[in-house]
Enzyme design. Sequence first.
Site, short mmCIF file in Angstrom:
data_model
loop_
_atom_site.label_atom_id
_atom_site.label_comp_id
_atom_site.label_asym_id
_atom_site.label_seq_id
_atom_site.Cartn_x
_atom_site.Cartn_y
_atom_site.Cartn_z
N GLY A 1 -0.07 0.42 -4.04
CA GLY A 1 -0.68 -0.38 -3.18
C GLY A 1 0.16 -0.17 -1.73
O GLY A 1 -0.37 0.03 -0.69
N HIS A 2 1.50 -0.50 -1.93
CA HIS A 2 2.36 -0.46 -0.79
C HIS A 2 2.54 0.98 -0.27
O HIS A 2 2.47 1.50 1.03
CB HIS A 2 3.72 -0.96 -1.12
CG HIS A 2 3.94 -2.27 -1.64
ND1 HIS A 2 4.11 -2.61 -2.78
CD2 HIS A 2 3.77 -3.38 -0.85
CE1 HIS A 2 4.17 -3.82 -2.87
NE2 HIS A 2 3.96 -4.47 -1.82
N GLU B 1 -5.85 -5.69 1.60
CA GLU B 1 -6.95 -6.30 1.69
C GLU B 1 -7.00 -7.28 0.26
O GLU B 1 -7.39 -8.34 0.08
CB GLU B 1 -8.36 -5.69 1.54
CG GLU B 1 -8.58 -5.21 2.96
CD GLU B 1 -9.93 -4.50 3.22
OE1 GLU B 1 -10.31 -4.19 2.08
OE2 GLU B 1 -10.34 -4.29 4.39
N LYS B 2 -5.98 -7.01 -0.71
CA LYS B 2 -5.90 -7.85 -1.71
C LYS B 2 -5.60 -9.19 -1.43
O LYS B 2 -5.89 -10.07 -2.05
CB LYS B 2 -4.66 -7.04 -2.84
CG LYS B 2 -4.78 -7.97 -3.87
CD LYS B 2 -3.85 -7.39 -4.97
CE LYS B 2 -3.34 -8.50 -5.78
NZ LYS B 2 -2.09 -9.30 -5.21
N ASP B 3 -4.52 -9.32 -0.53
CA ASP B 3 -4.28 -10.72 -0.07
C ASP B 3 -5.00 -10.89 1.42
O ASP B 3 -4.41 -10.84 2.34
CB ASP B 3 -2.68 -10.57 0.40
CG ASP B 3 -1.93 -10.49 -0.98
OD1 ASP B 3 -1.98 -11.11 -1.97
OD2 ASP B 3 -0.98 -9.36 -1.06
N VAL C 1 -5.73 -1.39 -3.82
CA VAL C 1 -5.61 -0.25 -4.76
C VAL C 1 -5.80 -0.82 -6.07
O VAL C 1 -5.28 -1.67 -6.41
CB VAL C 1 -4.18 0.75 -4.63
CG1 VAL C 1 -4.16 1.91 -5.32
CG2 VAL C 1 -4.18 1.19 -3.16
O1 PAF Z 1 2.23 -9.68 1.14
C1 PAF Z 1 3.63 -9.80 1.16
O2 PAF Z 1 4.15 -8.87 0.63
C2 PAF Z 1 4.32 -10.95 1.91
O3 PAF Z 1 3.63 -12.09 1.86
C3 PAF Z 1 4.91 -10.77 3.20
C4 PAF Z 1 3.56 -10.31 4.40
C5 PAF Z 1 5.61 -9.36 3.36
C6 PAF Z 1 5.52 -11.60 3.91
O4 PAF Z 1 6.62 -11.99 3.12
#
Ligand code: PAF
Length: 257
Positions: free
Chosen positions: A33-34, A145-147, A173
């Site tokens: 996902g990252h 978009e998962k969060d 993903v």
């Molecule tokens: O989604 C995340 O991993 C965290 O909430 C973030 C945006 C890096 C903030 O610490």
Amino acid sequence: MNRVHAVGQWRKTRATLTGTVGFVPTMGALHAGHKALLERSVAENDHTVLSIYVNPTQFNNADDLDNYPSTLEDDLAMAESLGVGHVFMPEYETLYPDDFRYRVEETDFTNMLCGAHRPGHFTGVMTVVMKLFNIVQPDRAYFGEKDFQQLTLIRDMVEAFFMSVEVVGVHTVREEDGLALSSRNARLTPEARARAPIFSKLLKDPRSDAAIVEALESAGFDVDYIETHRGRRFGAVIMDCGSHEVRLIDNVPEPEG
Ligand code: PAF
């Protein structure tokens, strides 16, 4: 790849960069996902900055913070292989010289969904993201978009405070069986991992939110919420993994009945 720890060190580098800067803030434990966020930033910008910082102010559960996975060497290798130019890895003292006396608060959407179950969580998220934006000075910032609740709150914060960064949302993903990728999936037992895709499958089911809660509970999930807002259905469940619990979240466009 340039590894940066101090704000002054980064500011000197930032002043030399020409063209656009894309930014991917993370808490490490990078997964596919990252990777999608980093690839998008690398493709759309002249420079990409990744930040790795496990932000304590967004954890309302000490156990969750203590057990947050860390895979730093793998994270750095992934970033380097994708063409990320800079990694910002601050310490608490660097990001919070005020010791969290100053905070970003939102008074409406933060109180729903994950906010209702994790008091203070989004205040911690918005505060750290504003600090990171002010330090990194990106042109674009990429969030999954998962969060979706986090993405929405950050977009609205940028608008509310007239910040000059474009917030880009990237599709969730998923594993082949539908489970949304998350750093927390690594903490699922094999039995819980096998059951977890029922959650993403039922989220897409066109029955009512209440019927989905019932179906999840019958399948052995402890349900935090299943709710539809702003044309999306959001869900959070807790999976019992014997010695510990794992909380999963997901969201999908509102299913058509
Ligand atoms: O989604 C995340 O991993 C965290 O909430 C973030 C945006 C890096 C903030 O610490």
